[in-house]
Enzyme design. Structure first.
Site, PDB file in Angstrom:
ATOM      1  N   TYR A 187       0.891  -1.209   0.054  1.00 16.10           N
ATOM      2  CA  TYR A 187      -0.025  -0.042   0.200  1.00 16.10           C
ATOM      3  C   TYR A 187       0.967   1.326   0.133  1.00 16.10           C
ATOM      4  CZ  TYR A 187      -2.806   3.653   2.060  1.00 16.10           C
ATOM      5  OH  TYR A 187      -3.503   4.937   2.297  1.00 16.10           O
ATOM      6  N   ASN A 190      -9.261  -0.539  11.967  1.00 14.73           N
ATOM      7  CA  ASN A 190      -8.593   0.776  12.634  1.00 14.73           C
ATOM      8  C   ASN A 190      -9.280   0.841  14.036  1.00 14.73           C
ATOM      9  OD1 ASN A 190      -9.007   1.794   9.290  1.00 14.73           O
ATOM     10  ND2 ASN A 190      -7.056   2.087  10.444  1.00 14.73           N
ATOM     11  N   LEU A 191      -8.408   1.527  14.718  1.00 14.98           N
ATOM     12  CA  LEU A 191      -8.730   1.647  16.173  1.00 14.98           C
ATOM     13  C   LEU A 191     -10.056   2.244  16.549  1.00 14.98           C
ATOM     14  CD1 LEU A 191      -7.582   1.358  19.248  1.00 14.98           C
ATOM     15  CD2 LEU A 191      -6.312   3.342  18.862  1.00 14.98           C
TER      16      LEU A 191
HETATM   17  C1  UD1 Z   1      -2.327   2.723   9.122  1.00 18.60           C
HETATM   18  C2  UD1 Z   1      -1.382   4.023   8.403  1.00 18.60           C
HETATM   19  C3  UD1 Z   1      -2.214   4.938   8.123  1.00 18.60           C
HETATM   20  C4  UD1 Z   1      -3.652   4.419   7.116  1.00 18.60           C
HETATM   21  C5  UD1 Z   1      -4.302   3.248   7.859  1.00 18.60           C
HETATM   22  C6  UD1 Z   1      -5.264   2.778   6.784  1.00 18.60           C
HETATM   23  C7  UD1 Z   1       0.644   3.941   9.394  1.00 18.60           C
HETATM   24  C8  UD1 Z   1       1.479   4.833  10.597  1.00 18.60           C
HETATM   25  N1  UD1 Z   1      -0.382   4.340   9.264  1.00 18.60           N
HETATM   26  O1  UD1 Z   1      -2.699   3.303  10.194  1.00 18.60           O
HETATM   27  O2  UD1 Z   1      -1.624   6.068   7.317  1.00 18.60           O
HETATM   28  O3  UD1 Z   1      -4.345   5.420   6.846  1.00 18.60           O
HETATM   29  O4  UD1 Z   1      -3.363   2.364   8.054  1.00 18.60           O
HETATM   30  O5  UD1 Z   1      -5.774   1.552   7.564  1.00 18.60           O
HETATM   31  O6  UD1 Z   1       1.126   3.086   8.532  1.00 18.60           O
HETATM   32  N2  UD1 Z   1      -4.986  -0.891  17.453  1.00 18.60           N
HETATM   33  C9  UD1 Z   1      -5.373  -1.584  18.441  1.00 18.60           C
HETATM   34  N3  UD1 Z   1      -6.579  -2.271  18.510  1.00 18.60           N
HETATM   35  C10 UD1 Z   1      -7.469  -2.367  17.270  1.00 18.60           C
HETATM   36  C11 UD1 Z   1      -7.056  -1.430  16.159  1.00 18.60           C
HETATM   37  C12 UD1 Z   1      -5.846  -0.622  16.213  1.00 18.60           C
HETATM   38  O7  UD1 Z   1      -4.730  -1.613  19.509  1.00 18.60           O
HETATM   39  O8  UD1 Z   1      -8.559  -2.916  17.682  1.00 18.60           O
HETATM   40  C13 UD1 Z   1      -3.647  -0.187  17.470  1.00 18.60           C
HETATM   41  C14 UD1 Z   1      -2.735  -0.316  16.473  1.00 18.60           C
HETATM   42  O9  UD1 Z   1      -1.959  -1.597  16.773  1.00 18.60           O
HETATM   43  C15 UD1 Z   1      -2.111   0.787  16.088  1.00 18.60           C
HETATM   44  C16 UD1 Z   1      -3.357   1.881  16.416  1.00 18.60           C
HETATM   45  O10 UD1 Z   1      -4.045   1.161  17.332  1.00 18.60           O
HETATM   46  O11 UD1 Z   1      -0.931   1.014  16.959  1.00 18.60           O
HETATM   47  C17 UD1 Z   1      -3.565   2.604  15.277  1.00 18.60           C
HETATM   48  O12 UD1 Z   1      -4.155   1.431  14.355  1.00 18.60           O
HETATM   49  P1  UD1 Z   1      -4.969   1.643  12.955  1.00 18.60           P
HETATM   50  O13 UD1 Z   1      -6.261   2.716  13.231  1.00 18.60           O
HETATM   51  O14 UD1 Z   1      -5.307   0.235  12.328  1.00 18.60           O
HETATM   52  O15 UD1 Z   1      -4.210   2.685  12.055  1.00 18.60           O
HETATM   53  P2  UD1 Z   1      -2.669   2.395  11.538  1.00 18.60           P
HETATM   54  O16 UD1 Z   1      -2.444   0.938  11.344  1.00 18.60           O
HETATM   55  O17 UD1 Z   1      -1.720   3.097  12.209  1.00 18.60           O
END
Ligand code: UD1
Length: 339
Positions: free
Chosen positions: A141, A190-191
């Site tokens: 991506y 996503n979180l």
């Molecule tokens: C990544 C990209 C971002 C992109 C997105 C699209 C990076 C830094 N960022 O976001 O540019 O727009 O993907 O999907 O590469 N988390 C939990 N529990 C959950 C979900 C997430 O703990 O159920 C944590 C993840 O481990 C992470 C944070 O929350 O540390 C954010 O995760 P998420 O919302 O998935 O976004 P990124 O992976 O950072």
């Protein structure tokens, strides 16, 4: 129009622009145009086409042009999926920009804003991340977005076009009206959407992916930015391009708040803002997660005269409002069934 496209359309319409969109609804709902009309009073015209389809795109440019500017944000955007299905990403994300540029060339479009991502930086050695931080995408991506930027840079060298690439950090939240927001396909990775669904009782608990990282509380740090702030950046970027005297140019801008928020801090913000206690469990690290990422957006702030307006509490509140409206509208049925 998807998540970012719908919010950007609202901002553009409210600034007096006429918006025509192209979206095949592969990751969005056809009724979004009605929802936008409930906010702005204007229903945008959407062409339900695949932007990779050159003929369909040419027909759109012929029927609706000339365009003062183009914003290209249509792309597949899941980091994990791109690792599993790289060709899907290379095909869609590169070909769609290629076809857009062919049409820009054919129809003489002089201004283009491209939606890129902070994922191009990989795991940065120095923080905050500036536009000069070395790029090192760790997923297909991220690679496709970087290749798109290179394609744009090469294109503007020989064509009368001014282009801007916006590298966003983590977009979250929804429109304060509650009419539009993100509708993830299936269970969200996503979180924020996962947190909201957990609060709504759709998941037994929130999974915190690791708390043994080298950060103050052990969880990963991100730069969350409200989707309405991102939409406003697109408007400002377009207007900045309109104001340029020179005919050619390409700039890259980071777009974040500059505030690093850990997963645990986000959980606390959610719980405090909404006065709830989320069931949660700390699990193993998620494969491919970057430890810490936040932006230096001073270039965007200075160039576009822009500052993010939405607070962390507003990010949480609007996410929750949208989640509740999804349930009221019955749009979360596919989430239930996917769970
Ligand atoms: C990544 C990209 C971002 C992109 C997105 C699209 C990076 C830094 N960022 O976001 O540019 O727009 O993907 O999907 O590469 N988390 C939990 N529990 C959950 C979900 C997430 O703990 O159920 C944590 C993840 O481990 C992470 C944070 O929350 O540390 C954010 O995760 P998420 O919302 O998935 O976004 P990124 O992976 O950072």
């Amino acid at each position: 129009m998807g998540y970012l496209g719908s919010h950007t359309t609202v901002v553009l319409q409210q600034a007096g622009y006429e918006v025509v969109s192209a979206d095949n609804h592969s990751n969005s709902q056809a009724d979004v145009a009605h929802r936008i009309a409930r906010i702005t009073g204007i229903q945008p015209r959407n062409y339900e086409i695949d932007v990779c389809d050159r003929q369909a795109l040419t027909d759109l440019f012929e029927a609706e042009g000339p365009f003062a500017g183009v914003i290209h944000m249509a792309a597949h955007k899941s980091v994990g999926e791109s690792v599993a299905e790289p060709l899907k990403y290379y095909h869609n994300n590169l070909l769609s920009l290629l076809q857009v540029l062919h049409c820009c060339e054919q129809f003489g479009v002089a201004h283009l804003v491209f939606s890129s991502t902070c994922t191009v930086y990989g795991e940065p050695a120095v923080l905050p991340v500036t536009e000069n931080t070395p790029v090192n995408p760790l997923s297909p991506y991220g690679q496709t977005k970087l290749l798109c930027e290179q394609m744009l840079q090469d294109f503007v060298r020989t064509h009368p076009m001014q282009a801007l690439s916006l590298r966003f950090f983590n977009p979250v939240g929804a429109h304060p009206s509650g009419e539009i927001g993100e509708l993830p396909n299936g269970v969200p990775s996503n979180l924020l959407p996962f947190m909201a669904q957990t609060a709504a009782g759709l998941h037994p608990y929130l999974r915190i992916w690791g708390d043994d990282y080298p950060t103050p509380d052990g969880s990963c740090i991100r730069d969350y930015i409200h989707v309405c702030d991102l939409a406003e950046v697109h408007l400002k970027a377009l207007e900045w391009l309109f104001d340029q005297n020179s005919k050619q140019g390409f700039e890259i801008l980071n777009v974040g708040t500059g505030q690093g928020i850990s997963v645990k801090q986000m959980v606390t913000a959610f719980e405090q803002t909404l006065q709830v206690t989320l069931p949660k469990r700390v699990l193993h690290r998620r494969a491919g997660d970057i430890v810490t990422m936040y932006a230096d957006s001073q270039k965007a702030a200075a160039m576009l005269q822009w500052v993010p307006r939405f607070t962390l509490a507003q990010m949480v509140q609007t996410t929750w409002l949208w989640q509740q409206n999804l349930e009221l509208a019955g749009l979360d049925t596919k989430l239930h069934s996917a769970n």
